[in-house]
Design a protein around this motif. Structure first.
Motif, PDB file in Angstrom:
ATOM      1  N   UNK A  39      10.926   2.310  -7.212  1.00 41.82           N
ATOM      2  CA  UNK A  39       9.884   2.616  -6.038  1.00 41.82           C
ATOM      3  C   UNK A  39      10.519   4.408  -6.143  1.00 41.82           C
ATOM      4  N   UNK A  40      11.762   4.181  -5.504  1.00 41.28           N
ATOM      5  CA  UNK A  40      12.456   5.185  -4.895  1.00 41.28           C
ATOM      6  C   UNK A  40      12.089   6.184  -6.600  1.00 41.28           C
ATOM      7  N   UNK A  41      12.228   6.299  -7.984  1.00 40.63           N
ATOM      8  CA  UNK A  41      12.482   6.262  -9.240  1.00 40.63           C
ATOM      9  C   UNK A  41      10.742   7.098  -9.383  1.00 40.63           C
ATOM     10  N   UNK A  42       9.833   5.829  -8.690  1.00 35.86           N
ATOM     11  CA  UNK A  42       8.287   6.256  -9.262  1.00 35.86           C
ATOM     12  C   UNK A  42       7.920   7.338  -8.519  1.00 35.86           C
ATOM     13  N   UNK A  43       8.487   7.263  -7.396  1.00 34.10           N
ATOM     14  CA  UNK A  43       7.942   8.470  -6.309  1.00 34.10           C
ATOM     15  C   UNK A  43       8.890   9.713  -6.145  1.00 34.10           C
ATOM     16  N   UNK A  44       9.876  10.224  -7.109  1.00 33.10           N
ATOM     17  CA  UNK A  44      10.693  10.998  -7.177  1.00 33.10           C
ATOM     18  C   UNK A  44      11.465  10.831  -6.341  1.00 33.10           C
ATOM     19  N   UNK A  45      11.933   9.812  -4.894  1.00 34.46           N
ATOM     20  CA  UNK A  45      12.688  10.525  -3.452  1.00 34.46           C
ATOM     21  C   UNK A  45      13.531  10.996  -3.738  1.00 34.46           C
ATOM     22  N   UNK A  46      14.563  11.114  -5.120  1.00 29.63           N
ATOM     23  CA  UNK A  46      15.757  12.026  -5.109  1.00 29.63           C
ATOM     24  C   UNK A  46      15.585  12.432  -6.361  1.00 29.63           C
ATOM     25  N   UNK A  47      14.379  13.771  -6.260  1.00 28.82           N
ATOM     26  CA  UNK A  47      14.529  14.574  -7.626  1.00 28.82           C
ATOM     27  C   UNK A  47      15.621  15.254  -7.800  1.00 28.82           C
ATOM     28  N   UNK A  48      17.417  15.614  -7.545  1.00 25.01           N
ATOM     29  CA  UNK A  48      17.738  16.106  -7.878  1.00 25.01           C
ATOM     30  C   UNK A  48      18.923  15.498  -8.342  1.00 25.01           C
ATOM     31  N   UNK A  49      18.917  14.084  -7.963  1.00 25.85           N
ATOM     32  CA  UNK A  49      20.044  13.247  -8.028  1.00 25.85           C
ATOM     33  C   UNK A  49      19.175  12.081  -9.020  1.00 25.85           C
ATOM     34  N   UNK A  50      19.385  12.588 -10.657  1.00 25.75           N
ATOM     35  CA  UNK A  50      18.629  11.206 -11.404  1.00 25.75           C
ATOM     36  C   UNK A  50      19.717   9.922 -11.869  1.00 25.75           C
ATOM     37  N   UNK A  83       7.826   6.098 -18.248  1.00 25.07           N
ATOM     38  CA  UNK A  83       6.729   6.993 -18.942  1.00 25.07           C
ATOM     39  C   UNK A  83       6.061   6.899 -17.520  1.00 25.07           C
ATOM     40  N   UNK A  84       5.219   5.950 -16.587  1.00 22.84           N
ATOM     41  CA  UNK A  84       3.827   6.595 -15.656  1.00 22.84           C
ATOM     42  C   UNK A  84       4.553   7.659 -14.500  1.00 22.84           C
ATOM     43  N   UNK A  85       5.967   7.739 -14.405  1.00 21.35           N
ATOM     44  CA  UNK A  85       6.471   8.543 -13.717  1.00 21.35           C
ATOM     45  C   UNK A  85       6.629  10.113 -14.355  1.00 21.35           C
ATOM     46  N   UNK A  93       8.531  18.419 -12.153  1.00 21.62           N
ATOM     47  CA  UNK A  93       8.657  18.423 -14.071  1.00 21.62           C
ATOM     48  C   UNK A  93      10.076  18.730 -14.117  1.00 21.62           C
ATOM     49  N   UNK A  94      10.815  18.638 -13.901  1.00 22.39           N
ATOM     50  CA  UNK A  94      12.261  18.107 -14.092  1.00 22.39           C
ATOM     51  C   UNK A  94      12.942  16.570 -13.930  1.00 22.39           C
ATOM     52  N   UNK A  95      12.153  15.684 -12.923  1.00 21.20           N
ATOM     53  CA  UNK A  95      12.484  15.214 -12.719  1.00 21.20           C
ATOM     54  C   UNK A  95      11.466  14.009 -13.717  1.00 21.20           C
ATOM     55  N   UNK A  96      10.710  14.354 -14.139  1.00 23.82           N
ATOM     56  CA  UNK A  96       9.661  13.708 -15.089  1.00 23.82           C
ATOM     57  C   UNK A  96      10.659  13.617 -16.570  1.00 23.82           C
ATOM     58  N   UNK A  97      11.421  14.828 -16.798  1.00 25.04           N
ATOM     59  CA  UNK A  97      11.888  15.088 -18.117  1.00 25.04           C
ATOM     60  C   UNK A  97      12.743  14.188 -18.417  1.00 25.04           C
ATOM     61  N   UNK A  98      13.588  14.072 -16.975  1.00 27.54           N
ATOM     62  CA  UNK A  98      14.829  13.580 -16.742  1.00 27.54           C
ATOM     63  C   UNK A  98      14.493  11.708 -17.318  1.00 27.54           C
ATOM     64  N   UNK A  99      13.039  11.543 -16.179  1.00 30.26           N
ATOM     65  CA  UNK A  99      12.889  10.132 -16.292  1.00 30.26           C
ATOM     66  C   UNK A  99      12.244   9.570 -17.741  1.00 30.26           C
ATOM     67  N   UNK A 100      11.736  11.310 -18.436  1.00 31.26           N
ATOM     68  CA  UNK A 100      11.431  10.692 -20.159  1.00 31.26           C
ATOM     69  C   UNK A 100      13.085  10.428 -21.112  1.00 31.26           C
ATOM     70  N   UNK A 101      13.736  11.506 -20.657  1.00 31.09           N
ATOM     71  CA  UNK A 101      15.816  10.981 -21.810  1.00 31.09           C
ATOM     72  C   UNK A 101      15.596  10.355 -21.294  1.00 31.09           C
ATOM     73  N   UNK A 102      15.352   9.231 -19.901  1.00 32.69           N
ATOM     74  CA  UNK A 102      16.167   7.951 -19.417  1.00 32.69           C
ATOM     75  C   UNK A 102      14.674   6.605 -20.446  1.00 32.69           C
TER      76      UNK A 102
END
Length: 146
Positions: A39-50, A83-85, A93-102
């Motif tokens: 849920x934290x990942x999906x909601x980007x609770x800490x987008x600067x903490x990949x 993928x949903x994130x 955008x940064x968080x979305x791109x890191x999620x795509x990398x993972x």
């Protein structure tokens, strides 16, 4: 996530108590932890903490190694969350791109699990990741991105 009545009359939501009964207290705690991190990942609770993404994937591996859920189910769910994130335009955008990398980690494991049994599903997963990559690249090229 609902569990059906034995009589098939209606579905009940799965509570902590039914989780503990179905899986055991320790297994239920592992599932709750994995869900909370997801849920934290999906909601980007800490987008600067990949590192949260790494914790999410590690928690999923622990769920599998303890035999709580199947490896196929866990990796599909992790790929879906990532993928949903990555598709969610409301997130940075940064968080979305890191999620795509993972997505490469669960995707590679799913390929290993499914390549002989369901090659078309593997191709569909690849197409979903490529589609997300294209959407994210287009979002990055737009002026005024977040």
């Amino acid at each position: 996530m609902c569990k059906s009545d034995p009589a098939g009359e209606r579905s009940r939501p799965v509570t902590r108590r039914t989780l503990a009964h179905a899986f055991g207290v320790r297994d239920a705690a592992l599932l709750r932890r994995w869900d909370r991190i997801g849920i934290g990942v999906r909601c980007a609770y800490n987008p600067m903490g990949p590192s949260a993404l790494r914790h999410y994937l590690d928690a999923g591996r622990r769920v599998v190694s303890c035999g709580v859920l199947s490896e196929l189910l866990v990796h599909r769910r992790m790929l879906t969350v990532l993928l949903q994130t990555a598709h969610d335009e409301a997130l940075p955008w940064y968080w979305r791109s890191v999620c795509l990398e993972y997505t490469t980690l669960p995707l590679a494991r799913l390929h290993a699990l499914m390549k002989h049994h369901d090659p078309m599903a593997c191709h569909a997963l690849d197409c979903a990741v490529q589609s997300t990559h294209d959407v994210l690249a287009a979002a990055h090229a737009r002026p005024g991105r977040r």
